[in-house]
Write a protein that holds these residues in place. Structure first.
Motif, PDB file in Angstrom:
ATOM      1  N   PHE A 112     -15.136  15.376  12.183  1.00 15.00           N
ATOM      2  CA  PHE A 112     -14.238  14.223  12.216  1.00 15.00           C
ATOM      3  C   PHE A 112     -13.979  13.689  10.811  1.00 15.00           C
ATOM      4  N   LEU A 113     -15.033  13.529  10.016  1.00 10.94           N
ATOM      5  CA  LEU A 113     -14.877  12.980   8.667  1.00 10.94           C
ATOM      6  C   LEU A 113     -14.181  13.956   7.733  1.00 10.94           C
ATOM      7  N   ALA A 114     -14.304  15.248   7.999  1.00 16.11           N
ATOM      8  CA  ALA A 114     -13.576  16.232   7.201  1.00 16.11           C
ATOM      9  C   ALA A 114     -12.069  16.079   7.419  1.00 16.11           C
ATOM     10  N   GLU A 115     -11.677  15.728   8.640  1.00 20.61           N
ATOM     11  CA  GLU A 115     -10.264  15.532   8.965  1.00 20.61           C
ATOM     12  C   GLU A 115      -9.768  14.147   8.556  1.00 20.61           C
ATOM     13  N   HIS A 116     -10.690  13.173   8.488  1.00 20.76           N
ATOM     14  CA  HIS A 116     -10.310  11.793   8.171  1.00 20.76           C
ATOM     15  C   HIS A 116     -11.214  11.269   7.048  1.00 20.76           C
ATOM     16  N   PRO A 117     -11.025  11.748   5.825  1.00 28.55           N
ATOM     17  CA  PRO A 117     -11.947  11.415   4.730  1.00 28.55           C
ATOM     18  C   PRO A 117     -11.942   9.949   4.313  1.00 28.55           C
ATOM     19  N   LYS A 118     -10.934   9.196   4.694  1.00 23.10           N
ATOM     20  CA  LYS A 118     -10.874   7.784   4.294  1.00 23.10           C
ATOM     21  C   LYS A 118     -11.587   6.862   5.281  1.00 23.10           C
ATOM     22  N   ILE A 119     -12.042   7.417   6.390  1.00 16.43           N
ATOM     23  CA  ILE A 119     -12.755   6.616   7.384  1.00 16.43           C
ATOM     24  C   ILE A 119     -14.241   6.604   7.049  1.00 16.43           C
ATOM     25  N   ARG A 120     -14.867   5.458   7.169  1.00 15.67           N
ATOM     26  CA  ARG A 120     -16.298   5.304   6.917  1.00 15.67           C
ATOM     27  C   ARG A 120     -17.000   4.990   8.239  1.00 15.67           C
ATOM     28  N   ILE A 121     -18.104   5.681   8.498  1.00 11.85           N
ATOM     29  CA  ILE A 121     -18.852   5.489   9.747  1.00 11.85           C
ATOM     30  C   ILE A 121     -20.309   5.189   9.425  1.00 11.85           C
ATOM     31  N   SER A 122     -20.853   4.170  10.051  1.00 11.59           N
ATOM     32  CA  SER A 122     -22.290   3.911  10.003  1.00 11.59           C
ATOM     33  C   SER A 122     -22.844   4.143  11.402  1.00 11.59           C
ATOM     34  N   VAL A 123     -24.022   4.759  11.483  1.00 11.79           N
ATOM     35  CA  VAL A 123     -24.620   5.108  12.779  1.00 11.79           C
ATOM     36  C   VAL A 123     -25.906   4.326  12.964  1.00 11.79           C
ATOM     37  N   GLU A 124     -25.991   3.622  14.071  1.00 10.69           N
ATOM     38  CA  GLU A 124     -27.202   2.884  14.435  1.00 10.69           C
ATOM     39  C   GLU A 124     -27.825   3.567  15.646  1.00 10.69           C
ATOM     40  N   ILE A 125     -29.073   3.978  15.535  1.00  5.69           N
ATOM     41  CA  ILE A 125     -29.749   4.705  16.610  1.00  5.69           C
ATOM     42  C   ILE A 125     -30.693   3.757  17.346  1.00  5.69           C
ATOM     43  N   GLY A 126     -30.611   3.771  18.655  1.00  2.13           N
ATOM     44  CA  GLY A 126     -31.471   2.897  19.446  1.00  2.13           C
ATOM     45  C   GLY A 126     -31.385   3.238  20.915  1.00  2.13           C
ATOM     46  N   ASN A 127     -32.030   2.437  21.745  1.00  4.71           N
ATOM     47  CA  ASN A 127     -31.958   2.620  23.188  1.00  4.71           C
ATOM     48  C   ASN A 127     -30.701   1.948  23.742  1.00  4.71           C
ATOM     49  N   SER A 128     -30.341   2.306  24.963  1.00  4.88           N
ATOM     50  CA  SER A 128     -29.062   1.873  25.513  1.00  4.88           C
ATOM     51  C   SER A 128     -28.945   0.351  25.637  1.00  4.88           C
ATOM     52  N   ALA A 129     -29.985  -0.310  26.131  1.00  2.00           N
ATOM     53  CA  ALA A 129     -29.907  -1.758  26.339  1.00  2.00           C
ATOM     54  C   ALA A 129     -29.698  -2.518  25.022  1.00  2.00           C
ATOM     55  N   PRO A 130     -30.472  -2.246  23.977  1.00  2.53           N
ATOM     56  CA  PRO A 130     -30.219  -2.936  22.701  1.00  2.53           C
ATOM     57  C   PRO A 130     -28.848  -2.623  22.116  1.00  2.53           C
ATOM     58  N   LEU A 131     -28.384  -1.392  22.275  1.00  4.25           N
ATOM     59  CA  LEU A 131     -27.060  -1.043  21.763  1.00  4.25           C
ATOM     60  C   LEU A 131     -25.981  -1.822  22.498  1.00  4.25           C
ATOM     61  N   ALA A 132     -26.127  -1.975  23.819  1.00  2.32           N
ATOM     62  CA  ALA A 132     -25.160  -2.750  24.599  1.00  2.32           C
ATOM     63  C   ALA A 132     -25.137  -4.204  24.130  1.00  2.32           C
ATOM     64  N   GLU A 133     -26.296  -4.756  23.837  1.00  2.00           N
ATOM     65  CA  GLU A 133     -26.371  -6.131  23.350  1.00  2.00           C
ATOM     66  C   GLU A 133     -25.719  -6.261  21.985  1.00  2.00           C
ATOM     67  N   ARG A 134     -25.898  -5.254  21.140  1.00  2.00           N
ATOM     68  CA  ARG A 134     -25.275  -5.267  19.820  1.00  2.00           C
ATOM     69  C   ARG A 134     -23.745  -5.218  19.927  1.00  2.00           C
ATOM     70  N   LEU A 135     -23.256  -4.488  20.919  1.00  2.00           N
ATOM     71  CA  LEU A 135     -21.817  -4.455  21.168  1.00  2.00           C
ATOM     72  C   LEU A 135     -21.303  -5.830  21.576  1.00  2.00           C
ATOM     73  N   LEU A 136     -22.015  -6.467  22.485  1.00  2.28           N
ATOM     74  CA  LEU A 136     -21.606  -7.788  22.964  1.00  2.28           C
ATOM     75  C   LEU A 136     -21.622  -8.817  21.845  1.00  2.28           C
ATOM     76  N   GLN A 137     -22.533  -8.658  20.904  1.00  2.00           N
ATOM     77  CA  GLN A 137     -22.642  -9.589  19.779  1.00  2.00           C
ATOM     78  C   GLN A 137     -21.625  -9.303  18.682  1.00  2.00           C
ATOM     79  N   GLY A 138     -20.889  -8.194  18.824  1.00  2.00           N
ATOM     80  CA  GLY A 138     -19.892  -7.840  17.814  1.00  2.00           C
ATOM     81  C   GLY A 138     -20.446  -7.109  16.616  1.00  2.00           C
ATOM     82  N   ASN A 139     -21.660  -6.586  16.742  1.00  2.00           N
ATOM     83  CA  ASN A 139     -22.298  -5.880  15.628  1.00  2.00           C
ATOM     84  C   ASN A 139     -22.059  -4.377  15.650  1.00  2.00           C
TER      85      ASN A 139
END
Length: 300
Positions: A112-139
């Motif tokens: 994906f990044l090879a095709e879209h070099p101007k896009i920046r992605i950060s990856v946060e690894i965690g369990n599903s429930a905390p990730l869902a909460e982070r989504l709701l918080q806008g993080n």
């Protein structure tokens, strides 16, 4: 101060001509003249001496030199905004659960990044429930995880199912059978993940439905670390087949003879943000296509 007039001034200086500047900007010459007059009025100084040819005044030379970087930065900003609207630039905060984060995402994101070099992605690894909460918080902007709790302001698109299989040390008594039942595993120490992990919840529910005494368990916080603990002889574990497909030395894999334990995974985002826009929409589509291609269809 009008930015268009500033850019017109720079074009005149670069082209060394009002006429050529007007042609390149696709303006009438009268428009170019009016813009320069307005700019000089705003600044309170004369920038150009007119005649058959023109020359910069002292103020014009100073203005040209000191505004050059501003024009370049504004042009770059305009290009960046255009790329952002086209989905070719931007920053995306992506969440993901294991083992998807370690086994599937690197290859997908690399392409994906090879095709879209101007896009920046950060990856946060965690369990599903905390990730869902982070989504709701806008993080986070989106996440690859399991089905969220009912009643949350989250949109979930299921993409594949991950079945669990039994990973055990070589020579383990349960390994004598080609397939093992959950009841057979009650007699042995079971390695489980963190309390808020979707895999653990599924396993606990499956064992709770069986008669018998409480299980002998040992908690290991990382799903990807489980196989190493099994290899060390600390117990057996129910792990995703994607992890068990390359078991470490000294371990063996057996399928369950009971009904399969499967977990649904997909892409999660806030309901209010769906459908996603710009760069996030491109990443969403990329994840959807690749994850569906690499995994079997959801079970009925």
């Amino acid at each position: 101060m009008d930015l268009k007039a500033v850019k017109t001034f720079h074009k005149i200086v670069t082209c060394k001509s009002f006429n050529r500047a007007a042609e390149e900007l696709n303006y009438a010459q009268s428009t170019v003249t009016m813009q320069i007059q307005k700019l000089e009025t705003d600044l309170g100084v004369r920038l150009l001496e007119r005649g058959k040819t023109f020359r910069l005044t002292e103020a014009g030379r100073l203005f040209f030199d000191q505004s050059r970087h501003i024009v370049k930065e504004i042009e770059q900003l305009q290009n960046n905004m255009s790329d952002l609207l086209l989905g070719e630039a931007g920053s995306i905060r992506l969440g993901a659960v294991e083992p998807i984060a370690s086994r599937l995402l690197p290859g997908i994101l690399g392409e994906f990044l090879a095709e879209h070099p101007k896009i920046r992605i950060s990856v946060e690894i965690g369990n599903s429930a905390p990730l869902a909460e982070r989504l709701l918080q806008g993080n986070l902007d989106l996440a690859v995880c399991s089905t969220p709790a009912i009643g949350t302001d989250l949109y979930f698109e299921p993409l594949f199912a991950e079945e669990l299989t039994v990973l055990m040390p070589e020579g383990h008594p349960a390994a004598e059978h080609e397939r093992v039942s959950l009841n057979d595993l009650r007699e042995h120490r079971l390695l489980i993940t963190a309390h808020n992990c979707t895999y653990r919840k599924k396993v606990e529910i499956a064992f709770q439905e069986l008669p018998g005494s409480q299980m002998n368990t040992m908690e290991v916080g990382s799903m990807t670390a489980l196989k190493n603990y099994v290899a060390a002889g600390l117990g057996i574990a129910l792990v995703p087949k994607s992890i068990a497909s390359s078991p470490p030395a000294g371990t063996t894999v057996r399928d369950l003879s009971d009904n399969p334990i499967a977990i649904r995974f997909g892409i999660l985002c806030k309901t209010s943000a769906f459908p996603l826009k710009h760069a996030a929409a491109k990443l969403y589509q990329c994840l959807k296509e690749n994850l569906q291609r690499q995994k079997k269809d959801l079970p009925n």
